[in-house]
Design a protein around this motif. Structure first.
Motif: not given
Length: 212
Positions: A91-114
């Motif tokens: 479960n922790f391994k899967r949560i770590a991967k989901l956390t990484h996915n969230i971080a990737q989105i933060a890296n990809d999008i411009d949060v200011e347009v949200i």
């Protein structure tokens, strides 16, 4: 006698490694969420690096657990504990991967347009998920079923926020079509948070398999 002491040492090592992984996953989750408020390349890179560390640690826990099951004769209570530690590690391994996915989105999008609506609901939802994740293995480690019920209740709250998050994102898309591309990615975060909450509840649920 020596063999039995080695057995206890390995049991203790599994416990220590589980707690270390829990702390690392919690830290990375907080860093990933904070990227949407104050983006930091160093934090993002740390999350990317830590995903591999966590995967390696969970694999090591599995190896030790399987070795104990294969070479020792665990008592019923130890057998359940070892099997559940394998589930925790997964479960922790899967949560770590989901956390990484969230971080990737933060890296990809411009949060200011949200728009403010979806961003506000995201923050509240993320806070509730943080509380669940932080306490996820306490019911198991403390052999406390009441703590599980609290986390189960929190999961229901997260589900409600997720429903609201979908509505907020949909409304924001209708109000301003220029935000659609960013919001499509942002919508995925709600799903990732819901999955982290579900896995946190799954880990707490293991407390019900322990005789207290």
């Amino acid at each position: 006698m020596e063999s039995r002491q080695n057995y206890r040492n390995k049991m203790d090592k599994i416990y220590t490694d589980i707690v270390e992984i829990k702390d690392q996953v919690n830290e990375d989750y907080l860093d990933a969420i904070n990227l949407f408020e104050n983006y930091d390349d160093a934090k993002y890179n740390k999350i990317e690096k830590n995903i591999e560390v966590i995967i390696d640690k969970t694999a090591q826990i599995n190896l030790v657990a399987v070795e104990l099951l294969a070479t020792q004769q665990p008592l019923a209570c130890d057998l359940i504990y070892i099997e559940n530690c394998i589930k925790l590690a997964d479960n922790f391994k899967r949560i770590a991967k989901l956390t990484h996915n969230i971080a990737q989105i933060a890296n990809d999008i411009d949060v200011e347009v949200i728009p403010a609506g979806p961003l506000s609901t995201f923050k509240v939802m993320a806070q509730n998920v943080e509380n669940m994740l932080k306490n996820s293995i306490n019911p198991f480690l403390n052999k406390n079923k009441d703590e599980y019920l609290k986390i189960k209740s929190n999961d229901d709250v997260v589900d409600e926020y997720f429903d609201q998050f979908i509505v907020d994102v949909s409304d924001a898309m209708k109000e301003d079509s220029s935000t659609i591309n960013a919001l499509v990615q942002f919508l995925l975060i709600g799903r990732y948070l819901e999955r982290i909450a579900d896995r946190s509840e799954d880990m707490a649920l293991l407390s019900l398999e322990i005789e207290v």
